[in-house]
Design a protein around this motif. Structure first.
Motif, PDB file in Angstrom:
ATOM      1  N   UNK A   1      36.626  16.722  71.248  1.00 36.93           N
ATOM      2  CA  UNK A   1      36.282  17.027  69.643  1.00 36.93           C
ATOM      3  C   UNK A   1      34.906  17.346  69.678  1.00 36.93           C
ATOM      4  N   UNK A   2      34.014  16.891  70.749  1.00 38.58           N
ATOM      5  CA  UNK A   2      32.465  17.141  70.438  1.00 38.58           C
ATOM      6  C   UNK A   2      32.091  18.518  70.167  1.00 38.58           C
ATOM      7  N   UNK A   3      32.548  19.499  70.604  1.00 35.97           N
ATOM      8  CA  UNK A   3      32.100  20.984  70.096  1.00 35.97           C
ATOM      9  C   UNK A   3      32.705  21.413  68.993  1.00 35.97           C
ATOM     10  N   UNK A   4      33.891  20.716  68.441  1.00 38.05           N
ATOM     11  CA  UNK A   4      34.798  21.187  67.429  1.00 38.05           C
ATOM     12  C   UNK A   4      34.979  20.376  66.181  1.00 38.05           C
ATOM     13  N   UNK A   5      34.200  19.351  66.056  1.00 43.08           N
ATOM     14  CA  UNK A   5      34.315  18.621  64.975  1.00 43.08           C
ATOM     15  C   UNK A   5      32.954  18.480  64.309  1.00 43.08           C
ATOM     16  N   UNK A   6      32.634  18.865  63.067  1.00 43.24           N
ATOM     17  CA  UNK A   6      31.499  18.727  62.265  1.00 43.24           C
ATOM     18  C   UNK A   6      31.731  17.812  61.079  1.00 43.24           C
ATOM     19  N   UNK A   7      30.797  16.888  60.658  1.00 51.06           N
ATOM     20  CA  UNK A   7      31.041  15.749  59.849  1.00 51.06           C
ATOM     21  C   UNK A   7      29.725  15.942  58.684  1.00 51.06           C
ATOM     22  N   UNK A   8      29.767  16.117  57.631  1.00 46.04           N
ATOM     23  CA  UNK A   8      28.535  15.945  56.664  1.00 46.04           C
ATOM     24  C   UNK A   8      28.903  14.903  55.870  1.00 46.04           C
ATOM     25  N   UNK A   9      27.854  13.968  55.889  1.00 49.16           N
ATOM     26  CA  UNK A   9      27.951  12.767  55.132  1.00 49.16           C
ATOM     27  C   UNK A   9      26.975  12.441  53.879  1.00 49.16           C
ATOM     28  N   UNK A  10      27.946  12.569  52.637  1.00 52.14           N
ATOM     29  CA  UNK A  10      26.879  12.424  51.364  1.00 52.14           C
ATOM     30  C   UNK A  10      25.987  13.642  51.351  1.00 52.14           C
ATOM     31  N   UNK A  11      26.546  14.880  51.746  1.00 48.60           N
ATOM     32  CA  UNK A  11      25.855  15.953  51.392  1.00 48.60           C
ATOM     33  C   UNK A  11      26.795  17.194  51.606  1.00 48.60           C
ATOM     34  N   UNK A  12      26.421  18.322  51.215  1.00 47.35           N
ATOM     35  CA  UNK A  12      27.379  19.383  50.841  1.00 47.35           C
ATOM     36  C   UNK A  12      27.125  20.392  51.950  1.00 47.35           C
ATOM     37  N   UNK A  13      27.645  20.976  52.863  1.00 49.17           N
ATOM     38  CA  UNK A  13      27.413  21.936  53.836  1.00 49.17           C
ATOM     39  C   UNK A  13      27.306  23.445  53.217  1.00 49.17           C
ATOM     40  N   UNK A  14      26.481  24.418  53.664  1.00 52.22           N
ATOM     41  CA  UNK A  14      26.659  25.741  53.033  1.00 52.22           C
ATOM     42  C   UNK A  14      27.524  26.451  53.701  1.00 52.22           C
ATOM     43  N   UNK A  15      28.680  25.973  54.151  1.00 51.15           N
ATOM     44  CA  UNK A  15      29.816  26.478  54.699  1.00 51.15           C
ATOM     45  C   UNK A  15      31.273  25.859  54.312  1.00 51.15           C
ATOM     46  N   UNK A  16      32.210  26.364  54.373  1.00 51.63           N
ATOM     47  CA  UNK A  16      33.392  25.877  53.817  1.00 51.63           C
ATOM     48  C   UNK A  16      33.916  24.450  54.637  1.00 51.63           C
ATOM     49  N   UNK A  17      34.167  23.730  53.787  1.00 50.06           N
ATOM     50  CA  UNK A  17      34.438  22.117  54.484  1.00 50.06           C
ATOM     51  C   UNK A  17      35.349  21.398  53.881  1.00 50.06           C
ATOM     52  N   UNK A  18      36.117  20.616  54.366  1.00 50.27           N
ATOM     53  CA  UNK A  18      37.610  20.100  53.735  1.00 50.27           C
ATOM     54  C   UNK A  18      36.986  18.794  53.593  1.00 50.27           C
ATOM     55  N   UNK A  19      37.573  18.383  52.435  1.00 49.91           N
ATOM     56  CA  UNK A  19      37.039  16.584  52.307  1.00 49.91           C
ATOM     57  C   UNK A  19      37.446  15.853  53.194  1.00 49.91           C
ATOM     58  N   UNK A  20      36.840  14.751  53.563  1.00 51.32           N
ATOM     59  CA  UNK A  20      37.263  13.931  54.473  1.00 51.32           C
ATOM     60  C   UNK A  20      38.185  12.784  54.077  1.00 51.32           C
ATOM     61  N   UNK A  21      38.231  12.598  52.659  1.00 47.39           N
ATOM     62  CA  UNK A  21      38.950  11.729  52.023  1.00 47.39           C
ATOM     63  C   UNK A  21      40.193  11.859  52.057  1.00 47.39           C
ATOM     64  N   UNK A  22      41.051  13.182  52.179  1.00 47.69           N
ATOM     65  CA  UNK A  22      42.144  13.105  52.338  1.00 47.69           C
ATOM     66  C   UNK A  22      42.744  12.592  53.690  1.00 47.69           C
ATOM     67  N   UNK A  23      41.929  13.193  54.768  1.00 47.51           N
ATOM     68  CA  UNK A  23      42.362  12.485  56.093  1.00 47.51           C
ATOM     69  C   UNK A  23      42.441  11.135  56.172  1.00 47.51           C
ATOM     70  N   UNK A  24      41.117  10.421  55.485  1.00 46.35           N
ATOM     71  CA  UNK A  24      41.174   8.996  55.345  1.00 46.35           C
ATOM     72  C   UNK A  24      42.457   8.411  54.854  1.00 46.35           C
TER      73      UNK A  24
END
Length: 447
Positions: free
Chosen positions: A344-367
């Motif tokens: 997963x190292x090269x394919x999983x990106x996580x932004x914590x309490x900040x909003x990236x400047x690219x499309x991102x899925x909310x982690x809350x649904x997975x959790x």
């Protein structure tokens, strides 16, 4: 019929509200009781535009249909003044649920076969994939399904408006789908049901939903309202995922009590080294079961010290003191977890309490899905307030959640974890996922 003071929020309802409540009670509470704003969705705006084109065409006969709406033109009736387009329920409405009147509009009511006792009621739907998301005729005919709640409601409205539809015996409940991604496709899904079936579905399944809504409308906080974690990503994703995960850790009495339980550094002495209840699956499970041994290695630092069986790796007969020393080591992971981290190292990106400047899925649904899985397997309502005899008690839920997340990480992609400070669930999830993110792929906002 007068309504009690506490149900003032239920002065009127719509079938879409009933459908939303059945899908997730807490999402309805956020939207209709707390009246929190929902984020705008491009898909919703596109759907509004398609509906407007269809309405104008059916009213006037002028072909203003765009590419998405035009794909379904062959399923539309010929425009004419006898069609009821965007038909209002009326004032007063004949339709009630547990004494609460329902208001709303129906996209299309076609009475052209009423002489045969048949009335078609149509709702236009836009979707990115008809094959994936279209309802079946069986679902449209049953108010046990969220799509059926809406269509049964429309059908029962027609039944109650008997003076407008004399001789009505059969209802054709139609979803007319327009696909907005990929090929320009449309599909008509029709459920043919009797007047008696529609009436029975309404009283058997919908009336109890309205009664439950009264109780939920009296709740003092979202933590008192049941969530449905499996609904987090439906229909474009819930707007309230961050608030939902935060709500139970802020101000609820059960969580305040749990905070006091978690403060001691040693668990009660009622658990012995041979107790199978410490395993993370439904007991009975042998003390040497592999899941129990793996979970101990990922307990977060703030969890109470585990007893020798859960903390020991590799075997229960290892000295208790050595096992106790190993339990808090956060970086110790199993071979499978390390392999998952590398993949997963090269394919999983996580932004914590900040909003990236690219499309991102909310982690809350997975959790939420991981939490729901653990709750189901362990037979508890909330993993954070599990009974004392549960394998999740005394803070052990943190280790179980962390192990589950590391064993089943989210799909490769970019995720945003918002509201982490106020949610213990999100804190555990972020700590578990941090080692799985490659260098530069874990970004924490500055507070």
């Amino acid at each position: 019929m007068s309504l009690p003071v506490e149900s003032g929020i239920l002065r009127s309802l719509s079938v879409s509200q009933l459908r939303r409540f059945a899908l997730c009670e807490r999402a309805w509470f956020f939207a209709k009781v707390l009246r929190l704003p929902e984020r705008p969705l491009k898909a919703r705006d596109l759907g509004t535009a398609v509906h407007a084109q269809l309405e104008y065409y059916l009213r006037t006969g002028q072909d203003v249909l765009g590419p998405f709406a035009a794909a379904g033109k062959l399923f539309l009736p010929a425009p004419g003044p006898d069609l009821l387009v965007e038909e209002h329920f009326g004032q007063p409405s004949p339709l009630f649920a547990d004494g609460v009147p329902l208001a709303g509009y129906i996209d299309l009511v076609n009475p052209r076969r009423l002489a045969e006792g048949v009335l078609r009621v149509t709702d236009h739907k836009t979707t990115k994939s008809i094959a994936s998301y279209a309802a079946t005729p069986e679902q449209l005919a049953s108010a046990e399904h969220d799509a059926g709640i809406q269509m049964v409601g429309y059908g029962y409205w027609a039944v109650l408006a008997a003076e407008r539809f004399p001789g009505l015996k059969t209802l054709e409940l139609e979803h007319l789908y327009f696909q907005t991604h990929g090929a320009r496709l449309a599909r008509s899904v029709v459920a043919t049901v009797s007047v008696e079936r529609v009436r029975d579905e309404w009283h058997t399944h919908v009336e109890p939903i309205a009664r439950r809504m009264r109780d939920v409308a009296r709740a003092a906080s979202p933590s008192q309202v049941k969530p449905t974690w499996s609904a987090c990503q439906k229909y474009g994703g819930c707007s309230f995922q961050a608030q939902c995960l935060n709500s139970q850790s802020q101000g609820s009495k059960p969580m305040a009590l749990m905070d006091r339980i978690l403060k001691p550094q040693t668990p009660p002495t009622t658990h012995t080294a041979s107790a199978p209840a410490e395993a993370p699956t439904t007991p009975p499970a042998p003390a040497q079961a592999a899941p129990a041994l793996e979970l101990a290695a990922v307990l977060p630092p703030d969890a109470p010290k585990s007893d020798p069986v859960l903390a020991s790796i590799p075997a229960p007969e290892q000295p208790a003191q050595a096992a106790s020393d190993e339990a808090p080591r956060r970086k110790r992971r199993t071979k499978a977890e390390m392999e998952a981290a590398r993949s997963a190292e090269a394919s999983l990106s996580l932004f914590v309490d900040c909003v990236p400047n690219c499309p991102a899925e909310p982690l809350a649904g997975y959790v939420g899905r991981m939490v729901a899985k653990i709750e189901h397997e362990c037979g508890v309502v909330d993993i954070r307030v599990a009974p004392n005899d549960s394998p999740l008690a005394y803070g052990k839920w943190k280790g179980v959640l962390a192990a589950t997340i590391r064993a089943e990480p989210p799909e490769p992609g970019t995720y945003a974890a918002l509201g982490v400070v106020g949610s213990e669930l999100m804190q555990v999830a972020v700590e578990a996922l941090e080692p799985l993110c490659g260098t530069g792929h874990f970004i924490r906002g500055v507070r």
